[in-house]
Scaffold this active site. Structure first.
Site, short mmCIF file in Angstrom:
data_model
loop_
_atom_site.label_atom_id
_atom_site.label_comp_id
_atom_site.label_asym_id
_atom_site.label_seq_id
_atom_site.Cartn_x
_atom_site.Cartn_y
_atom_site.Cartn_z
N THR A 118 0.82 -1.21 0.00
CA THR A 118 0.00 0.00 0.00
C THR A 118 0.85 1.27 0.00
O THR A 118 0.47 2.28 -0.58
CB THR A 118 -0.93 -0.03 1.24
OG1 THR A 118 -1.82 -1.12 1.09
CG2 THR A 118 -1.72 1.25 1.39
N SER A 137 2.01 -7.67 -0.46
CA SER A 137 2.91 -8.52 0.35
C SER A 137 2.60 -10.00 0.18
O SER A 137 3.50 -10.84 0.10
CB SER A 137 2.86 -8.12 1.82
OG SER A 137 1.54 -8.20 2.31
N THR A 164 1.52 -4.39 4.24
CA THR A 164 1.42 -4.65 5.68
C THR A 164 0.80 -6.00 6.02
O THR A 164 0.98 -6.50 7.13
CB THR A 164 0.60 -3.54 6.37
OG1 THR A 164 -0.67 -3.47 5.73
CG2 THR A 164 1.31 -2.21 6.30
N ASP A 165 0.06 -6.59 5.06
CA ASP A 165 -0.70 -7.81 5.40
C ASP A 165 0.19 -8.93 5.94
O ASP A 165 -0.13 -9.55 6.95
CB ASP A 165 -1.47 -8.31 4.16
CG ASP A 165 -2.59 -7.36 3.78
OD1 ASP A 165 -2.97 -6.52 4.63
OD2 ASP A 165 -3.10 -7.45 2.65
N1 ASP Z 1 -2.76 -5.46 0.61
C1 ASP Z 1 -1.61 -4.70 1.00
C2 ASP Z 1 -0.38 -5.58 1.04
O1 ASP Z 1 -0.11 -6.27 2.03
C3 ASP Z 1 -1.81 -4.01 2.28
C4 ASP Z 1 -0.72 -3.08 2.63
O2 ASP Z 1 0.23 -2.89 1.91
O3 ASP Z 1 -0.86 -2.46 3.66
O4 ASP Z 1 0.38 -5.56 0.13
#
Ligand code: ASP
Length: 365
Positions: A43, A80, A114-115
């Site tokens: 993200t 991720s 973040t996932d």
């Molecule tokens: N869907 C995203 C990921 O993990 C969420 C993020 O980046 O916060 O790539």
């Protein structure tokens, strides 16, 4: 008399001032630490109409060159969860190689979605064999959203990576002005900015306007003290995580083993209870030679490792050889979250099949 001591005082003050100026001048001319960004996506770069590149991320931070001499490279630009285990190995090898080749490189910042950020961070924690800081950074809001916090998180990540106090602390996760240990941190909320928390133990430190401040260390083995060598690993073995819940079937475990899982981590209830209906599946896995590690689905706390040799009797019954062999391969995750226990078990299985050795690793890392 008074005049003379006033004069002496003035001279002393002038001398102190001159020394202070000389010191600050010396500090000003010392080269800033070199820190390299390795961007993987997430993200933090997911701008509407096209993802930000590593170069654009660097440009999004005004004042970065007050803290570091930045370098950057694009490793990937994906969510991720789309990073493969092969890419994990490649990323870790890349960071190890960068540190090996460049003694002047003070630290590395990795951007990630973040996932599954905590998983990537823990994998690096176990496989980057240097004391120099690796800081993993993400953001909850994307660059097209009002209140995007990605550039602020990234700048803080660079400040943490450049700070000598960050050396030897293991891989660090920096978001929302807080520094957490890769081993301990978890994404606790699907949407909130303060999602990354270390339940039970708390933050390692904070990134404030004036400086980076640490309050504690992780004393478990990591980074430079790790025994795992990504250059010797061709492929990570399959290890699956299976949740315990009321009436959970054992055939999911059987299926995982039949599809090649060499290890199973059970996210157990409470202090590692499995559902009665899973027992057959667990025994099937143990009989096939898989290692089963029991953790907890509670989000914090410990499932204690058995100490000493496999007992001859259990629950008032003498164990058969078959039961004792099963017993030996059923291990505990200690306080590692199930997804992190899975990472340690994958790495452990690249080195040994000996259950006692693997349990030792769960007590040391
Ligand atoms: N869907 C995203 C990921 O993990 C969420 C993020 O980046 O916060 O790539």
């Amino acid at each position: 008399m008074r005049l003379r001591s006033a004069l002496r005082l003035t001279l002393l003050a002038a001398a102190v001032l001159a020394t202070a100026t000389a010191v600050s001048f010396a500090q000003d001319t010392a080269p800033l630490p070199k820190v390299r960004l390795i961007a993987t996506g997430g993200t933090i770069s997911n701008r509407d109409g096209g993802r930000l590149t590593a170069e654009e991320l660097i440009k999004s931070m005004p004042g970065l060159d007050r803290y570091v001499r930045p370098e950057y490279e694009q490793f990937a630009n994906v969510a991720s969860g789309s990073l493969t285990l092969e890419q994990w190995l490649e990323l870790s090898r890349r960071i190890n190689q960068l540190f090996k080749d460049d003694a002047d490189l003070a630290g590395v910042v990795v951007t990630s979605g973040t996932d599954t950020l905590e998983e990537t961070a823990y994998f690096l924690d176990l496989t980057v064999k240097f004391d120099r800081p690796v800081v993993v950074v993400g953001s909850m809001r994307n660059p097209s959203t009002l209140g995007y916090e990605g550039a602020a998180n990234l700048l803080e990540g660079f400040r943490v990576a450049a700070d000598p106090a960050s050396r030897g602390k293991g891989v660090l996760v920096v978001l929302n002005d807080e520094i957490n240990a890769a081993r301990e941190v978890t994404k606790t909320d699907a949407l909130r900015l303060q999602t990354f928390q270390t339940r039970g133990y708390g933050v390692l430190g904070v990134v404030d306007r004036d400086r980076v401040v640490y309050y504690r260390d992780v004393i478990r083995r990591h980074t430079a003290a790790s025994e795992f060598d990504v250059f010797a690993i061709k492929e990570l073995p399959r290890v699956d995580v299976i949740l315990a819940y009321q009436g959970a079937p054992g055939d999911l475990i059987e299926s995982a083993v039949d599809h090649g899982a060499k290890g199973i981590v059970i996210a157990g209830a409470g202090a590692g209870a499995t559902s009665g209906t899973q027992s057959e599946g667990i025994n099937y896995a143990l009989d096939k030679g898989a290692i089963v590690v029991i953790g907890t689905r509670t989000g914090s706390g410990r499932v204690a490792a058995r100490r000493g040799p496999v007992p001859a009797r259990f629950g008032g019954q003498t164990l058969t050889d078959e039961q004792r062999a099963r017993f030996a391969r059923r291990l505990s995750a200690e306080d590692l979250a199930p997804v992190k226990a899975r990472i340690l078990l994958m790495l452990a299985l690249t080195k040994t099949q000996d259950p006692a050795e693997i349990q030792r690793m769960f007590e040391e890392y």
